[in-house]
Write a protein that holds these residues in place. Structure first.
Motif, PDB file in Angstrom:
ATOM      1  N   LYS B 216       8.333  25.075   1.474  1.00  0.00           N
ATOM      2  CA  LYS B 216       7.563  24.493   0.242  1.00  0.00           C
ATOM      3  C   LYS B 216       7.320  25.434  -0.810  1.00  0.00           C
ATOM      4  N   HIS B 233      14.600  19.221  -2.250  1.00  0.00           N
ATOM      5  CA  HIS B 233      13.331  18.205  -1.980  1.00  0.00           C
ATOM      6  C   HIS B 233      11.948  19.164  -1.816  1.00  0.00           C
ATOM      7  N   GLU B 235       9.385  18.341   0.059  1.00  0.00           N
ATOM      8  CA  GLU B 235       9.336  17.978   1.516  1.00  0.00           C
ATOM      9  C   GLU B 235       9.723  16.925   1.897  1.00  0.00           C
ATOM     10  N   GLY B 236       9.631  16.605   3.160  1.00  0.00           N
ATOM     11  CA  GLY B 236      10.030  15.392   3.769  1.00  0.00           C
ATOM     12  C   GLY B 236       9.004  14.628   4.436  1.00  0.00           C
ATOM     13  N   CYS B 266      13.325  18.648   7.938  1.00  0.00           N
ATOM     14  CA  CYS B 266      13.034  17.640   6.751  1.00  0.00           C
ATOM     15  C   CYS B 266      12.980  16.057   6.972  1.00  0.00           C
ATOM     16  N   GLU B 321       3.058  16.849   5.587  1.00  0.00           N
ATOM     17  CA  GLU B 321       4.353  17.243   6.346  1.00  0.00           C
ATOM     18  C   GLU B 321       3.816  18.154   7.454  1.00  0.00           C
ATOM     19  N   LEU B 323       5.622  19.035  10.213  1.00  0.00           N
ATOM     20  CA  LEU B 323       6.626  19.891  10.765  1.00  0.00           C
ATOM     21  C   LEU B 323       6.376  20.602  12.131  1.00  0.00           C
ATOM     22  N   HIS B 349      12.047  11.098   0.540  1.00  0.00           N
ATOM     23  CA  HIS B 349      13.105  11.717   0.943  1.00  0.00           C
ATOM     24  C   HIS B 349      13.708  10.464   2.254  1.00  0.00           C
TER      25      HIS B 349
END
Lengths: 426, 426
Positions: B216, B233, B235-236, B266, B321, B323, B349
């Motif tokens: 990011k 992108h 972030e997702g 993502c 996000e 992750l 996204h």
């Protein structure tokens, strides 16, 4: 709004416009085609019905413009009359009659796991249009953006503010009557240049793309300063290459039309390139045809050797968009020389090749990197209407997203819609 | 290059790289498919043949990274071994096997005046790829850009410079052997951060688009500072909405897969939205399925009323996000509530709807504004390979040009080629 607004006032005003545009863009993105078309037809009706108010507003703009000593061409562009107002409403009705690009399935395929994938057109979001004092752009740009499901922020030239406001009021009337958000088409209500600067920043993410409509200085400023994508062309430095294989009569007809039909449009030719193998056959007839049509010639040294008497072309001439009855002429070493000259000087807008040899045409089409390439046709066809795309908001020379004429389809994005039956990824 | 280079040195170096890339892009734009594919296959062969050199270079990078105290995950991404090198060459061979997008006719139509208009895919030009210390990106990105006829400037993380150089040497070997310009794939040879800054300016018009590949902070910097278009992108922040009409078993299976299959990608889900009409039927089984799969739950107040004991979700959770094996869960007021929540928090996204009611699916598809929308399928399908597009250089959340997976087709532009028979414009 008074003339004593501060920069902070403008910023705050513009950010508010941006927020309202973004909010309006959401319901607009999935508005029915019928509602959008109804709004457009009612806008056109409102413009016809408000002809007197629009003319009165235009008279105020014209009076002030004359007081400010503005020139004839400027005043002509600013002037509205009955015929021009009828043209504006007719233009909106034609946009209403176009197919709605939103929701169109561009591609569809199925994966081995059964997932069905569609690529579907969606609006871009919010479009900022910055234009000079041509009141008709208020209607054209507002209507085109709406058709593609986008909200739009219009910032017209300060000299046309009264005219634009009167037209904008008609657009809002159409939106209201069709039940669409009024903020879908907003006109920046102040003439301060700071409003343009604010738009170029993107208004805190509220603007997705900016379209400048106007002369080179406006477009240049927007391209240099915008922090968001821009659809535009800075200039149309269009070339016509006449190959030794060209039909001479066709070449004369096309070259004269490409240069002289209208000299002030972006698709008019500015440079003629003649194959060195055609010096004995094509060069002089082409020069004579241009001269007879009233065109001034700026000739390279090689051209002057064959036909003295023209003003010599300088390096600057190859880089000049005359927008006038003037053309620069050079001899090039066949198609390779033409490709090199164009690569060096072109604005990547529109170029034409006149040739009967298919190998020459193939090289021209494969190796010239411009938005529009034509074979045996005039560069003056560089126009969305001539392409059958309906109204256009302009022509773009960038390679991203929209290239060439920018019509309703180019004012859209897309997304992927995946239809599953419970698939998970292993 | 020594460590004492100045900012002016870097600027001059980078401008030279840009000029060479632009020059290489011209012949590359019309290079034969066969030549490009030959170059790609020879690159793969060279990588296989240079395994020992690549591993030795990688060992130098790893040694320095360990000295610099870099972490396990970082070292893992940096590490090459026989299997990973075989994966890199195999990836290039797969790109060679893809269809060449350049020259493809996207659309063709004829005008009433006989002009035949084609819209044909062309390369974008020069692509700048800025990535972190993952040596495989050097090969992936270089090969994908070449396939689409683009020149590329690669700027990898400084910690992988030796590995990237060794891989880059193999790519250049393939270009040379196939007779393509060596400058088609250039690797920035210095590790100074100023090189990134120079690329973000576009190198005096030499770069058409920038693709950041990494976390990011890298993507955020590129998006904030780039003066050229960016495909990326940030972030997702993906959502799954479970409607009351959803098949419960399918919903459990998809939600667990969307979150837990791989938590670091993502396309993994970060927020589960459950229809308020499904509180009595779907909510608790979904929470239990996630908990059993080892997922931590951050629950809204409404969820906690039904099932106390989870950590309460804060406003920040809806924007996070993770992750990681963590999901935020909220109750929403049907499809309208889901659409509103997603509009407020999504990164645009990928989002999924689990529902049997077609009206719910239709609203979700029409009103959610994200690059990828899925019905009854896992968000983890958000991937160019899963879409059947072949290798991807990343996923883009912008709406301009490329949206969703960015494969070879998305690395192209287009132009219009008009075939006439002497037409002039009246």
């Amino acid at each position: 709004m008074s003339d004593t607004v501060t920069a902070a006032d403008i910023d705050s005003l513009m950010l508010g416009i941006g927020r309202r545009a973004r909010a309006a863009a959401r319901p607009l993105a999935f508005a029915d085609t019928a509602a959008k078309d109804k709004a457009l037809r009612l806008m056109a009706d409102a413009i016809d019905a408000s002809r007197e108010e629009i003319l009165a507003a235009n008279a105020r703009d014209l009076e002030r413009a004359r007081e400010n000593g503005l020139s004839g061409a400027f005043l002509d562009r600013l002037t509205l009359n009955d015929a021009r107002i009828a043209g504006i409403s007719q233009g909106i009705r034609e946009i209403a009659a176009l197919a709605d690009p939103v929701g169109e399935t561009i591609a569809a395929w199925e994966r081995p796991n059964g997932l069905k994938i569609e690529r579907v057109r969606t609006p871009l979001g919010v479009i900022g249009v910055i234009y000079e004092s041509r009141p008709n752009v208020t209607a054209d740009a507002g209507a085109l953006c709406l058709k593609a499901g986008n909200a739009v922020i219009l910032r017209g030239g300060s000299d046309s503010l009264h005219s634009s406001r009167a037209i904008h009021a008609c657009l809002v009337e159409g939106l209201k009557a069709a039940g669409l958000p009024q903020d879908a088409i907003q006109l920046v209500p102040v003439s301060d240049r700071a409003a343009v600067g604010a738009m170029l920043t993107g208004l805190d993410g509220a603007i997705d793309v900016i379209v400048p409509r106007g002369g080179k200085s406006l477009v240049g400023r927007v391209q240099a300063e915008a922090r968001v994508p821009v659809f535009a062309h800075l200039e149309g430095l269009c070339h016509v290459y006449v190959d030794a294989s060209a039909d001479l009569d066709m070449a004369k007809k096309i070259v004269v039309n490409a240069k002289m039909r209208r000299t002030g449009v972006c698709g008019s030719a500015e440079t003629l390139l003649v194959d060195s193998a055609a010096i004995g056959t094509h060069l002089i007839p082409l020069l004579e045809a241009l001269t007879q049509a009233g065109c001034e010639i700026r000739a390279s040294a090689a051209v002057l050797k064959v036909h003295p008497g023209f003003r010599p072309a300088t390096e600057e001439d190859w880089r000049t968009e005359y927008l006038d009855a003037i053309i620069s002429v050079a001899i090039v070493d066949g198609i390779s020389g033409a490709i090199d000259h164009i690569a060096r000087y072109s604005s990547h807008h529109t170029e034409a090749v006149i040739a009967e040899d298919p190998a020459v045409v193939e090289r021209f089409f494969n190796e010239v990197d411009s938005a529009i390439l034509l074979h045996n046709a005039s560069t003056q066809f560089a126009d969305g209407g001539e392409f059958g795309m309906g109204a256009e908001i302009g022509i773009a020379t960038g390679k991203m997203h929209a290239r060439g004429p920018v019509g309703v389809e180019q004012l859209t994005s897309f997304n992927y819609r995946v239809h599953g039956t419970g698939q998970i990824r292993p």
